[in-house]
Design an enzyme around this catalytic site. Structure first.
Site, short mmCIF file in Angstrom:
data_model
loop_
_atom_site.label_atom_id
_atom_site.label_comp_id
_atom_site.label_asym_id
_atom_site.label_seq_id
_atom_site.Cartn_x
_atom_site.Cartn_y
_atom_site.Cartn_z
N ASP A 160 83.57 44.57 57.49
CA ASP A 160 83.05 45.72 56.77
C ASP A 160 82.32 45.29 55.49
OD1 ASP A 160 82.74 48.45 56.12
OD2 ASP A 160 84.59 48.43 54.93
N GLU A 410 93.09 40.49 58.57
CA GLU A 410 93.26 41.49 59.63
C GLU A 410 92.92 41.00 61.02
OE1 GLU A 410 91.58 45.25 58.56
OE2 GLU A 410 92.97 45.47 56.88
N TYR A 465 96.30 52.05 54.80
CA TYR A 465 95.44 53.17 54.41
C TYR A 465 96.06 54.52 54.76
CZ TYR A 465 92.01 49.67 53.21
OH TYR A 465 91.38 48.62 52.61
N TYR A 469 92.73 56.59 56.34
CA TYR A 469 92.39 56.53 57.78
C TYR A 469 93.42 57.28 58.62
CZ TYR A 469 88.86 53.03 56.59
OH TYR A 469 87.78 52.38 56.06
N GLU A 501 95.66 45.47 50.36
CA GLU A 501 94.60 46.49 50.39
C GLU A 501 95.25 47.86 50.47
OE1 GLU A 501 91.49 46.19 53.34
OE2 GLU A 501 91.21 44.04 52.97
N TRP A 546 92.08 48.01 47.13
CA TRP A 546 90.79 47.85 47.79
C TRP A 546 89.86 48.92 47.25
CZ3 TRP A 546 89.07 43.79 50.07
CH2 TRP A 546 87.85 43.86 50.77
N LYS A 565 85.14 52.39 48.05
CA LYS A 565 86.54 52.35 47.62
C LYS A 565 86.73 51.67 46.27
CE LYS A 565 88.50 52.81 52.23
NZ LYS A 565 87.33 52.49 53.07
#
Ligand code: GCB
Length: 592
Positions: A160, A410, A465, A469, A501, A546, A565
């Protein structure tokens, strides 16, 4: 690999500035053979993508060419002459006076080549670099190159951040004596009686006589020794501490230092250890506060810039942060030097990002298929990952600010094949550096009950998240899920947990009385919720939000001019949450 420096015996010439620049198809087949004819010049260091107002350049897939001349100083007669690139992203092929001299893969670590036989003192040399931005299963980060129906190339990648490319960091011509110091490795230990040991190992080109001298910040000699390896004893050492850096200088001299070589390395005396659920620096529990960052800025993309460097660290200090992670690749050496000098703690990450094909149901690109297989993350990808680890540790092993290696961000760590992929990489990291803990940043699909690799690592780093998310907009439910998950990890593993994060996209200036996602108020409530939960769970030993600042990504329906973010905007203005963080973190800093 030693960063080039000017010393009594070493000299440097910067090749930064404007280079001739062309896309591959704009020049003939072998542009390195002579002077390239192009109307364009590109700044070095910088990404080339955003400096021209031209979509063809920004979105180019494949090779671009950089070229410039440099005069070799006539005083360099009899010297060994090296051409050094701090970072060519992602693959660089270098030609000097029409001859191919170097090829390097990996866009965030340096390489150098001895060009003594091509660089006549007093004469001009023509340096040409082919820079390839393509990401494949043989590169780190990985990607997939394809061909569209109209025959043009396509590039898929699963991380990303925008695939910036170019000569991202400085280029130098460097001169040393022919017999020279190739490498220096320093580690430090402390014993119970108030002394410290500085262990050193010097690698030279000729096996000649080596002398080392350690000096304190007042330039007073503290210890010295003869020999290429050994230990210096420091009585009453001043330790390198988070927030209170102290750097000794280790001067290494080969031969008599005049005809021979000398190199000075800053040395911080400190220890790092993981004990149970604590992360100890100098035997004191250390709680990480700070951010995942990016090397990213308007116009220059990922080009290193000292102005941005100093400003970012000033903002870290302002907000009370004590650390950051070099998400998602090794940062410029200047950044680590500065962190050493200013007592900021660094988690140093490789460029192994995007090794997770099915994340978010594959919305980051591609249909569901195994992440680890001969067609996807294969032995070839793993070899490139291993090479990335070797180059990272070779470059950064001497930085006191670096307290932990993060070997991937990740990866699909709950998928079949993950353990086989990572086991040799963990072993390699520990073999190359037995002194620092090793971690990876875990993604939310791999939970405490199905992750396959976390037991091999020292610290559990989680990227989560809840409330963004998942449970989007519902912080009450998110709080329950976050706490459940953290307690699950804490009960399963006797290791420290760092939240590496957590964050929400936030549009600067969007305010709401009743907060919902994208507003500044939601970012405030979201972070406050996470901090409440962290404060309830003793195994949580750190919080890195993050992200430090908004940053550019590839085009996508969940990104508006990039990822938002940041606690700061892309041009480093604080969002409302910054002041609240400042009071939390400065209070923690003052209490430490
Ligand atoms: C992640 C990634 C990071 C992304 C972030 C996001 O988990 O590690 O690279 O930018 O999430 O904002 O989605």
């Amino acid at each position: 690999m030693l960063k080039p420096q000017a010393s009594r015996s070493r000299d440097l010439r910067s090749l930064d500035g404007l280079w001739s620049f062309a896309l591959d198809h704009e020049v003939g087949d072998e542009p390195w053979r002579g002077r390239m004819v192009t109307p364009r010049q590109a700044p070095v260091p910088a990404s080339y993508n955003d400096v021209f107002a031209d979509a063809e350049i920004r979105d180019h897939i494949g090779v671009v060419w950089y070229q410039r001349e440099v005069v070799v100083p006539s005083t360099w007669t009899g010297r060994r002459i090296v051409l050094r690139f701090d970072a060519v992203t992602h693959t660089g092929t270098v030609f000097v006076n029409g001859e191919r001299v170097a090829h390097h893969e990996g866009g965030y670590t340096p390489f150098e080549v001895d060009i003594t036989s091509l660089a006549a003192p007093g004469e001009e040399v023509l340096v040409t670099v082919a820079v390839d931005n393509r990401l494949t299963s043989a590169t780190v980060p990985p990607g997939e190159v394809g061909t569209a129906e109209d025959g043009t190339p396509t590039q898929l990648y699963r991380h990303d951040f925008f695939n910036y490319a170019g000569l991202h960091r400085s280029v130098h011509l460097a001169a040393t004596a022919p017999d020279h110091i190739r490498d220096v490795t320093v580690t430090t230990t402390r014993d119970g009686s108030g002394t410290a040991s500085v262990h050193f190992a010097v690698d030279t080109s000729n096996g000649g006589d080596v002398r080392v001298v350690l000096r304190d910040e007042d330039r007073r000699e503290v210890a010295s020794a003869d020999g290429a390896t050994g230990t210096l004893t420091v009585t009453d050492p001043v330790l390198w501490q988070p927030g209170a850096a102290y750097l000794y200088d280790l001067e290494v001299v080969l031969g008599d230092g005049r005809d021979g070589d000398s190199y000075t390395l800053p040395v911080g005396i400190r220890t790092v250890e993981v004990r149970g659920q604590q992360f100890l620096i100098n035997d004191e529990p250390f709680y990480f506060t700070g951010f995942g960052k990016h090397e990213d800025a308007p116009f220059r993309g990922k080009g290193h810039d000292d102005v941005l460097l100093v400003h970012d660290f000033a903002l870290l200090d302002w907000i009370g942060a004590n650390s950051f992670r070099t998400s998602h690749y090794p940062y410029a050496e200047e950044v680590l030097d500065y962190a050493d000098r200013h007592g900021i703690v660094v988690i140093d990450e490789t460029a192994a990002v995007g090794m997770n094909i099915n994340m978010a149901g594959g919305i980051l690109g591609g249909a569901r298929k195994p992440t680890f297989s001969p067609e996807t993350m294969s032995d070839v990808t793993r070899d490139a990952t291993a090479q990335g680890i070797r180059e990272l540790i070779a470059r950064d092993k001497n930085h006191p600010s670096v307290v932990m290696w993060c070997i991937a961000n990740e990866p699909a760590s709950a998928e079949e094949g993950a353990r086989e992929y990572f086991e040799p990489l963990v072993d390699l990291t520990r073999e190359l550096d037995p002194t620092r803990p090793v971690t990876f940043a875990n993604q939310g699909d791999a939970r405490f009950d199905n992750d396959l690799i976390v037991d091999m690592f020292d610290v559990i780093c989680l990227n989560r998240y809840f409330g963004w998310y998942q449970q989007t907009g519902d912080l009450a439910r998110a709080e329950v899920e976050l706490e459940k998950e953290l307690l699950g990890w804490a009960a399963t593993y006797d290791k420290p947990i760092l939240m590496t994060e957590y964050g929400v996209d936030t549009v600067a200036g969007l305010h709401q009385a009743v907060p919902s996602p994208w507003s500044e108020e939601y970012q405030i409530d979201f972070l406050a919720m996470y901090h409440r939960v962290f404060d309830r769970i003793p195994a949580v030993q750190g919080e890195q939000i993050w992200n430090f600042a908004d940053f550019q990504t590839k085009a996508g329906i969940i990104r508006v001019d990039g990822n938002k973010k940041g606690v700061f905007t892309r041009d480093r203005r604080p969002k409302s949450v910054a002041r609240i963080l400042k009071s939390r973190w400065t209070a923690m800093r003052d209490a430490a």
